[in-house]
Design a protein around this motif. Structure first.
Motif, PDB file in Angstrom:
ATOM      1  N   ASP A 202       0.851  -1.190   0.000  1.00 31.43           N
ATOM      2  CA  ASP A 202       0.000   0.000   0.000  1.00 31.43           C
ATOM      3  C   ASP A 202       0.895   1.253   0.000  1.00 31.43           C
ATOM      4  O   ASP A 202       2.100   1.151   0.254  1.00 31.43           O
ATOM      5  CB  ASP A 202      -0.828  -0.063   1.303  1.00 31.43           C
TER       6      ASP A 202
ATOM      7  N   LYS B  34       0.517   4.754   1.908  1.00 32.30           N
ATOM      8  CA  LYS B  34      -0.413   5.440   2.809  1.00 32.30           C
ATOM      9  C   LYS B  34      -0.355   6.962   2.751  1.00 32.30           C
ATOM     10  O   LYS B  34      -1.351   7.633   2.996  1.00 32.30           O
ATOM     11  CB  LYS B  34      -0.155   4.987   4.256  1.00 32.30           C
TER      12      LYS B  34
ATOM     13  N   TYR C 220      -5.591 -10.297   7.442  1.00 34.08           N
ATOM     14  CA  TYR C 220      -4.687  -9.358   6.766  1.00 34.08           C
ATOM     15  C   TYR C 220      -3.515  -9.118   7.697  1.00 34.08           C
ATOM     16  O   TYR C 220      -3.699  -8.640   8.820  1.00 34.08           O
ATOM     17  CB  TYR C 220      -5.455  -8.072   6.517  1.00 34.08           C
TER      18      TYR C 220
ATOM     19  N   GLU D 268       0.429  -4.874  12.300  1.00 31.31           N
ATOM     20  CA  GLU D 268      -0.967  -4.982  12.729  1.00 31.31           C
ATOM     21  C   GLU D 268      -1.625  -6.152  12.017  1.00 31.31           C
ATOM     22  O   GLU D 268      -1.169  -6.582  10.960  1.00 31.31           O
ATOM     23  CB  GLU D 268      -1.737  -3.697  12.391  1.00 31.31           C
TER      24      GLU D 268
ATOM     25  N   ASN E 228      -5.469  -7.211  10.474  1.00 30.57           N
ATOM     26  CA  ASN E 228      -6.825  -6.782  10.192  1.00 30.57           C
ATOM     27  C   ASN E 228      -7.653  -8.029   9.933  1.00 30.57           C
ATOM     28  O   ASN E 228      -7.122  -9.055   9.493  1.00 30.57           O
ATOM     29  CB  ASN E 228      -6.887  -5.848   8.978  1.00 30.57           C
TER      30      ASN E 228
ATOM     31  N   ARG F 198     -10.068  -8.489   7.760  1.00 32.24           N
ATOM     32  CA  ARG F 198     -10.852  -8.208   6.542  1.00 32.24           C
ATOM     33  C   ARG F 198      -9.896  -7.977   5.390  1.00 32.24           C
ATOM     34  O   ARG F 198      -8.685  -7.902   5.576  1.00 32.24           O
ATOM     35  CB  ARG F 198     -11.665  -6.941   6.764  1.00 32.24           C
TER      36      ARG F 198
ATOM     37  N   GLY G  84      -7.849  -5.851   2.817  1.00 27.10           N
ATOM     38  CA  GLY G  84      -7.241  -4.523   2.885  1.00 27.10           C
ATOM     39  C   GLY G  84      -7.721  -3.654   1.735  1.00 27.10           C
ATOM     40  O   GLY G  84      -8.101  -4.152   0.677  1.00 27.10           O
ATOM     41  N   ASP G  85      -7.685  -2.375   1.959  1.00 24.67           N
ATOM     42  CA  ASP G  85      -8.043  -1.424   0.908  1.00 24.67           C
ATOM     43  C   ASP G  85      -6.916  -0.406   0.854  1.00 24.67           C
ATOM     44  O   ASP G  85      -6.607   0.181   1.894  1.00 24.67           O
ATOM     45  CB  ASP G  85      -9.371  -0.749   1.281  1.00 24.67           C
ATOM     46  N   PRO G  86      -6.224  -0.214  -0.255  1.00 24.56           N
ATOM     47  CA  PRO G  86      -6.531  -0.630  -1.627  1.00 24.56           C
ATOM     48  C   PRO G  86      -5.856  -1.923  -2.095  1.00 24.56           C
ATOM     49  O   PRO G  86      -5.840  -2.189  -3.295  1.00 24.56           O
ATOM     50  CB  PRO G  86      -5.992   0.546  -2.437  1.00 24.56           C
ATOM     51  N   GLU G  87      -5.358  -2.750  -1.187  1.00 26.02           N
ATOM     52  CA  GLU G  87      -4.676  -3.974  -1.633  1.00 26.02           C
ATOM     53  C   GLU G  87      -5.589  -4.928  -2.397  1.00 26.02           C
ATOM     54  O   GLU G  87      -5.181  -5.555  -3.386  1.00 26.02           O
ATOM     55  CB  GLU G  87      -4.069  -4.713  -0.436  1.00 26.02           C
TER      56      GLU G  87
HETATM   57  N1  GLY Z   1      -4.464  -0.805   3.445  1.00 24.54           N
HETATM   58  C1  GLY Z   1      -4.532  -0.828   4.824  1.00 24.54           C
HETATM   59  C2  GLY Z   1      -5.800  -1.367   5.360  1.00 24.54           C
HETATM   60  O1  GLY Z   1      -6.638  -1.846   4.634  1.00 24.54           O
HETATM   61  O2  GLY Z   1      -5.962  -1.298   6.563  1.00 24.54           O
END
Ligand code: GLY
Ligand code: AMP
Length: 703
Positions: A214, A216, A271, A285, A287, A289, A291-294
């Motif tokens: 990503d 950021k 994630y 970290e 996640n 769910r 990832g966005d924009p991955e």
């Molecule tokens: N690209 C980072 C996130 O989805 O948290």
């Protein structure tokens, strides 16, 4: 296989558009609904005007429509327990339970889990008291990483550079309760490139996806404020297969096992926000769910039917290993000017239908037939290519077709993958100088004296003053003898020639350099001719020039010699390649061309005002530009993959140093490029020192 499945996707951004797009490629899926969706998603699915956290409304909708499978995009829906509610009602849903979502929603839960199960991450402690937290932070090295414990939409992390910043952040997290009552995790600051590793996870079963990265920060060069992500790509060259395998086993699979052991098994996407630190790959970290924009760059590579994967995970049965296309993808986000701060909305976007690439909508709206901006991040254009350079070339060409003055985007997506391609003259000259320094120490022992250089400066041109001082300083640093001879601006040619004659006869002197340009009463050519050939460390003397062209031993001029060293650094094999030299000066253009010819390259020497210079430069596998004028070579004049050497030293409108090549644009196409400053300049000085040592050796050995 019958096309009869009905799917509901919960969410509405670019990530959900990519999920809807992947589902629409499934031969089983008959119809997709998306709640709330967006204008772009509406072209591939039916938008449903329900909020992603409206669990009761969504459940009712799914039951009424006879939805076969629901797929959840955003964390907000997961952490309000949408999965638990759907499952309780006997509906199939892809996503984690509320308990499992804690791996993302609680930083402390994740840290404790990693600690307990030996998953590599930064050392940490957590606090709910302000004084206690402050004392701990102040007792440790800065920067300190402070993470508010709770979902804070990416705003919960502060990297504090010093005590004052740490105090302010802790105050707002623990005293002002800006984020709501909570705790703070304080962790050690790690360094290295970050990357994203996502997997479909069902209990202990982990199905990895391709790695991605990503971007950021809002602006080029990773500057500016943090955003939701300005672009991403797959195919990370700096992560080895070993790193990837380690991360899969020791991080993703270990976390999946740990969650099962903790009684809250995963059943969705895990994630890993990872960092390749000097001590190995570690978790920044987790996640719970996509990832966005991955997701927008990863899912286009999926060849398997995503419906099969989603439904297997939702039902808790094994899935076939997903198959991914062997290509790379790259996506660039178009954002509203002002984002991530405040920005106006409602601007018309034109030309999207001409884009020959995937376009995922993030924040758009349809108004009649017009497409309008409707968010901070507006859309993402994603291309695919055999390699990153090809994908990037294509993405920017396609982006150019989108017309909307209210948008901006980053020009350097994937720079982490391509930045290694800087021909760093400062670093290279530094190591050459260190070698020389060691050599010179030994020479003194062997020959009983040091190499010795005299530098003559006439007048007080400030730029020349800087150059000569630098040369003398470097010679002294390397352990040579060096003297600076200063002559008045109005000195006569005869007096200067007499000085040179004197230095020529000095048996203890090996190199003579006269700083150019000279005042107009002095004939430069006559001065250069006067320097003894064997002391001509610049390599400008006609006898040295003649020997260079005749292929005989000679002193090679410093700048051309340094340029060849830089080209060698790129690893290019010049044999049979085309080299174009723009600029025909006697001290750079022509000797560089000769040196390239000696390496069996096909060489074109071009005048900067060549008619259609672009058609000439586009042939260059190696492009050397030595004109002395800003933007002689623009990005579109560079052949993709070329080695670009910028010899120019100019000032731009703001007074900053710049070269002859438009660096920002050219580096997007070049495989290697020199920066200005820090490219050719430092190499020239290093080569001058090397030449002085060579002149010294030639004189000592001829005695
Ligand atoms: N690209 C980072 C996130 O989805 O948290
Ligand atoms: P997060 O919200 O946890 O993804 O953190 C946001 C960003 O802060 C990350 O993408 C990293 O760039 C940075 N960050 C978080 N933790 C650390 C750490 N321990 N060391 C260095 N940078 C960090």
């Amino acid at each position: 296989m019958t096309r009869d499945k009905k799917v509901l996707v919960v969410g509405g951004g670019g990530r959900c558009h990519a999920i809807v797009d992947a589902l629409s490629r499934s031969p089983q899926v008959a119809k997709i609904w998306c709640a709330p969706g967006n204008a772009g998603i509406g072209l591939q699915a039916e938008n449903v005007p329900l909020k992603d956290t409206d669990v009761a409304g969504l459940l009712k909708f799914a039951q009424e429509q006879g939805i076969d499978l629901t797929v959840v995009g955003p964390e907000a829906a997961l952490s309000v327990g949408i999965v638990d509610a759907f499952r309780a009602a006997g509906l199939r849903i892809f996503g984690h339970t509320r308990a499992a979502t804690r791996i993302e929603s609680s930083k402390e839960f994740a840290k404790v889990l990693m600690d307990k199960y030996g998953i590599p991450t930064a050392a940490y402690r957590s606090f709910d008291g302000f004084e206690e937290a402050l004392a701990y932070v102040n007792a440790r090295p800065f920067p300190a990483v402070l993470k508010y414990d709770g979902l804070a939409a990416g705003k919960g992390v502060v990297i504090a550079a010093n005590a004052a910043e740490a105090e302010a952040a802790l105050r707002s997290m623990l005293l002002d309760e800006t984020f709501g009552k909570g705790r703070v995790v304080v962790e050690d600051f790690l360094t290295g490139p970050e990357f994203s590793f996502m997997a479909f996870v069902d209990g202990e079963r982990v199905y990895p996806m391709p790695l991605s990265q990503d971007h950021k920060r809002a602006f080029d060069g990773d500057r500016g404020p943090n955003t939701g992500g300005m672009g991403a790509y797959t195919g990370l060259p700096f992560i080895t297969e070993e790193d990837r395998a380690f991360a899969q086993k020791e991080i993703l699979e270990a976390a999946a096992k740990a969650m099962v052991a903790e009684g809250c098994p995963l059943s969705g996407v895990l994630y890993g926000g990872l960092m390749k630190t000097p001590d190995g790959v570690k978790v920044i970290e987790f996640n719970a769910r996509f990832g966005d924009p991955e997701t927008e760059v990863v899912l286009p590579l999926l060849e398997s039917d995503i419906y099969d994967i989603f439904s297997a995970v939702a039902e808790g049965r094994p899935a076939a290993q997903p198959v991914w296309r062997n290509a790379v993808t790259l996506g660039v986000v178009l954002a509203s000017k002002g984002y991530p701060g405040s920005y106006p909305k409602g601007f018309e976007i034109q030309g999207v239908e001409d884009v020959d690439a995937r376009v995922y909508h993030m924040g758009t709206k349809l108004d009649g037939g017009r497409l309008l901006t409707n968010g901070g991040r507006v859309m993402m254009v994603v291309t695919e290519g055999a390699d990153i350079r090809a994908a990037r070339e294509k993405v920017y060409a396609e982006l150019a077709k989108v017309r909307c003055d209210a948008l901006f985007f980053r020009r350097d997506i994937a720079h982490w993958a391509l930045d290694g391609k800087l021909l760093d003259g400062k670093a290279l000259s530094g190591s050459i100088k260190e070698d020389l320094r060691e050599r010179i120490g030994k020479l003194e022992v062997k020959y009983g004296r040091k190499p010795s250089l005299a530098v003559i400066i006439v007048g007080n041109n400030p730029a020349s003053q800087v150059y000569v001082r630098n040369k003398v300083k470097t010679a002294i640093y390397l352990g040579m003898n060096s003297r600076l001879i200063t002559m008045a601006e109005d000195v006569s040619e005869a007096a200067l020639l007499e000085m040179i004659d004197h230095l020529n006869r000095d048996p203890e002197l090996d190199g003579i350099l006269v700083q150019l340009p000279l005042p107009k009463q002095i004939n430069e050519a006559r001065v250069i001719d006067a320097i003894a050939k064997e002391k001509d460390v610049d390599g400008f003397h006609p006898l040295n020039v003649a020997d260079l062209w005749l292929g005989r031993p000679c002193t090679v001029p410093c700048t051309p010699k340094g340029i060849l060293r830089l080209i060698d650094e790129s690893g290019i094999d010049l044999q049979g390649k085309t080299a174009v030299v723009v600029g025909r000066s006697n001290i750079v253009g022509k000797p560089v061309a000769k040196l390239l010819l000696d390496r069996n390259a096909t060489v074109i020497i071009a005048h900067s005002r060549t008619k259609d210079l672009k058609s000439v430069t586009l042939q260059a596998d190696v492009l050397v530009v030595a004109v002395g004028k800003q933007n002689v070579v623009t990005g579109d004049m560079v052949k993709p993959g070329a080695v670009v050497i910028d010899v120019g030293m100019n000032r731009d409108a703001e007074g900053r140093l710049c070269g002859d090549v438009d660096y920002t644009e050219a580096r997007l196409r070049a495989s290697w490029i020199t920066p200005v400053p820090g490219g050719v300049g430092p190499m020239t000085i290093a080569m001058l020192m090397e030449n002085t040592v060579e002149c010294f050796l030639a004189r000592m050995d001829s005695k």
